[in-house]
Design a protein around this motif. Structure first.
Motif, PDB file in Angstrom:
ATOM      1  N   MET A   1     -14.011  -9.164  50.648  1.00 60.10           N
ATOM      2  CA  MET A   1     -12.594  -8.835  50.869  1.00 60.10           C
ATOM      3  C   MET A   1     -11.696  -9.866  50.191  1.00 60.10           C
ATOM      4  N   LEU A   2     -12.255 -10.524  49.168  1.00 62.76           N
ATOM      5  CA  LEU A   2     -11.503 -11.575  48.485  1.00 62.76           C
ATOM      6  C   LEU A   2     -10.187 -11.023  47.923  1.00 62.76           C
ATOM      7  N   GLU A   3     -10.298  -9.917  47.177  1.00 58.23           N
ATOM      8  CA  GLU A   3      -9.103  -9.354  46.533  1.00 58.23           C
ATOM      9  C   GLU A   3      -8.073  -8.942  47.575  1.00 58.23           C
ATOM     10  N   GLU A   4      -8.560  -8.246  48.594  1.00 52.54           N
ATOM     11  CA  GLU A   4      -7.643  -7.698  49.596  1.00 52.54           C
ATOM     12  C   GLU A   4      -6.887  -8.808  50.327  1.00 52.54           C
ATOM     13  N   VAL A   6      -6.259 -11.861  49.207  1.00 53.93           N
ATOM     14  CA  VAL A   6      -5.298 -12.527  48.312  1.00 53.93           C
ATOM     15  C   VAL A   6      -4.107 -11.602  48.060  1.00 53.93           C
ATOM     16  N   ASP A   7      -4.357 -10.296  47.890  1.00 53.69           N
ATOM     17  CA  ASP A   7      -3.244  -9.343  47.703  1.00 53.69           C
ATOM     18  C   ASP A   7      -2.288  -9.391  48.895  1.00 53.69           C
ATOM     19  N   CYS A  11       1.094 -13.256  46.513  1.00 51.64           N
ATOM     20  CA  CYS A  11       1.340 -14.453  45.697  1.00 51.64           C
ATOM     21  C   CYS A  11       2.156 -14.074  44.460  1.00 51.64           C
ATOM     22  N   HIS A  27     -11.256 -17.949  46.917  1.00 52.00           N
ATOM     23  CA  HIS A  27      -9.884 -17.502  47.170  1.00 52.00           C
ATOM     24  C   HIS A  27      -8.891 -18.428  46.478  1.00 52.00           C
ATOM     25  N   ARG A  30      -8.253 -17.794  42.820  1.00 51.36           N
ATOM     26  CA  ARG A  30      -7.464 -16.574  42.612  1.00 51.36           C
ATOM     27  C   ARG A  30      -5.986 -16.822  42.952  1.00 51.36           C
ATOM     28  N   GLU A  33      -4.242 -18.901  40.229  1.00 51.25           N
ATOM     29  CA  GLU A  33      -3.921 -18.106  39.027  1.00 51.25           C
ATOM     30  C   GLU A  33      -2.617 -17.340  39.215  1.00 51.25           C
ATOM     31  N   GLN A  34      -2.369 -16.914  40.462  1.00 55.77           N
ATOM     32  CA  GLN A  34      -1.224 -16.024  40.693  1.00 55.77           C
ATOM     33  C   GLN A  34       0.092 -16.742  40.974  1.00 55.77           C
ATOM     34  N   GLU A 286     -18.878  -3.048  49.486  1.00 51.43           N
ATOM     35  CA  GLU A 286     -18.761  -4.518  49.582  1.00 51.43           C
ATOM     36  C   GLU A 286     -19.916  -5.102  50.395  1.00 51.43           C
TER      37      GLU A 286
END
Ligand SMILES: C[S@@+](CC[C@H](N)C(=O)[O-])C[C@H]1O[C@@H](n2cnc3c(N)ncnc32)[C@H](O)[C@@H]1O
Length: 304
Positions: A1-4, A6-7, A11, A27, A30, A33-34, A286
């Motif tokens: 659930m890394l993307e979720e 961070v979304d 950011c 995390h 990511r 970067e944002q 996942e």
């Protein structure tokens, strides 16, 4: 659930974001970067190994990065030491990192024979071996039952107390074997997990006082957010998730007036908005990719 996760933090360049549990810095990378350019990143972990790794892998031009070795429960103190009065996002992803399980040598896994330590922060005094040696049978039972929801807690505690009279329990391999001996063979065959899984989790929670840390963190975290700032928690344990759910509900719906009153008389105002009405769980895909993530639960709120 890394993307979720961070979304969920929303950011953007220039934002100030805290990752309270750096772990392997997945995390964190990511996030960094944002928020570049102009962002500020504060990364915390109790584990010195995670701090050393973060110092090696996190670097970006146009970003201020602060790495802090400590407990996320002390976030208000760390932010004030850094001169930061409010942040735009806070993430915590509680539990163990892969490094801690596979390479720390501190006895977190029943699959390895290592010193029975289990401290995330080796500056703290009490190890898992100390607890197994010093707790009464009743305290051991309560620990396994409360933190591990272990059905055979009393039998396991009795066996440990009997065995430690002749030989102290000092390694993870020894503990795993003693727990396996105490669980009835028929019950162990029916379980999908190793018989020692829950006892190891319970001891680790007790050694690191993990529920106290989460409770202290949840008490102040929303007050550290700028308006519109987001707090995001990934929990692995159902007890932790329940604490998060309850606290988030109180932040979003603090009014204690009986429903029959036409309007609020208690005056308690919401301090946050729920971003996850229902808890988010990993998808089947996942879980296939990363079976360890199967129990992860994601909840988030936005400060008003
Ligand atoms: C699941 S890992 C985090 C993984 C990380 N999000 C990543 O992407 O690699 C959990 C980390 O949280 C740290 N941790 C657990 N409780 C903590 C606390 N109260 N304060 C600071 N760090 C903590 C552990 O030491 C571990 O490194």
């Amino acid at each position: 659930m890394l993307e979720e996760a961070v979304d969920m933090l929303a950011c953007r360049p220039g934002k100030i974001i805290v990752d309270g549990t750096l772990g392997g810095s997945g995390h964190a990378r990511r996030i960094c970067e944002q928020i570049v350019p102009g962002g500020v990143f504060v990364g915390i972990d109790r584990d010195r190994d995670a701090i050393d790794r973060a110092r090696r892998v996190l670097a970006a031009k146009g970003l201020r990065i602060h790495i802090v070795h400590g407990n996320f429960a002390d976030l208000p103190l760390f932010l004030s030491q850094l001169g930061i009065s409010g942040v735009d996002g806070i993430l915590i992803d509680i539990g163990l990192s892969l490094h801690q399980i596979e390479a720390s040598g501190r006895g977190f896994s029943f699959g390895r024979d290592e010193p029975l330590d289990m401290r995330m922060d080796v500056r703290s005094e009490v190890t898992a071996a100390d607890l197994v040696a010093s707790m009464t049978e009743r305290e051991l039972t309560q620990t396994f039952s409360r933190y591990g929801e272990e059905r055979w807690a009393a039998r396991i505690a009795r066996h440990l107390v009997a065995q430690r009279k002749t030989q102290p329990v000092t390694t993870s391999g020894q503990l795993a074997r003693l727990v396996s001996e105490a669980v009835p063979a028929a019950a162990a065959r029916k379980q999908k997990i190793h018989p020692a899984t829950r006892v190891f989790m319970a001891l680790r929670i007790a050694v690191n006082r993990e529920l106290e840390a989460l409770d202290r963190f949840l008490e102040t975290a929303v007050d550290l957010l700028n308006p519109g700032g987001r707090l995001c928690v990934l929990a692995f344990h159902s007890l932790e998730d329940r604490m998060v759910k309850q606290r988030f509900r109180d932040l979003a719906h603090p009014c204690t007036c009986p429903p029959r009153l036409p309007r609020c008389a208690c005056g308690r105002q919401p301090r946050a908005r729920l971003l996850t009405r229902k808890v988010r769980r990993p998808t089947d895909a996942e879980i296939r990719k990363n079976p360890m993530a199967r129990s992860t639960r994601l909840r988030a709120v936005e400060a008003l």
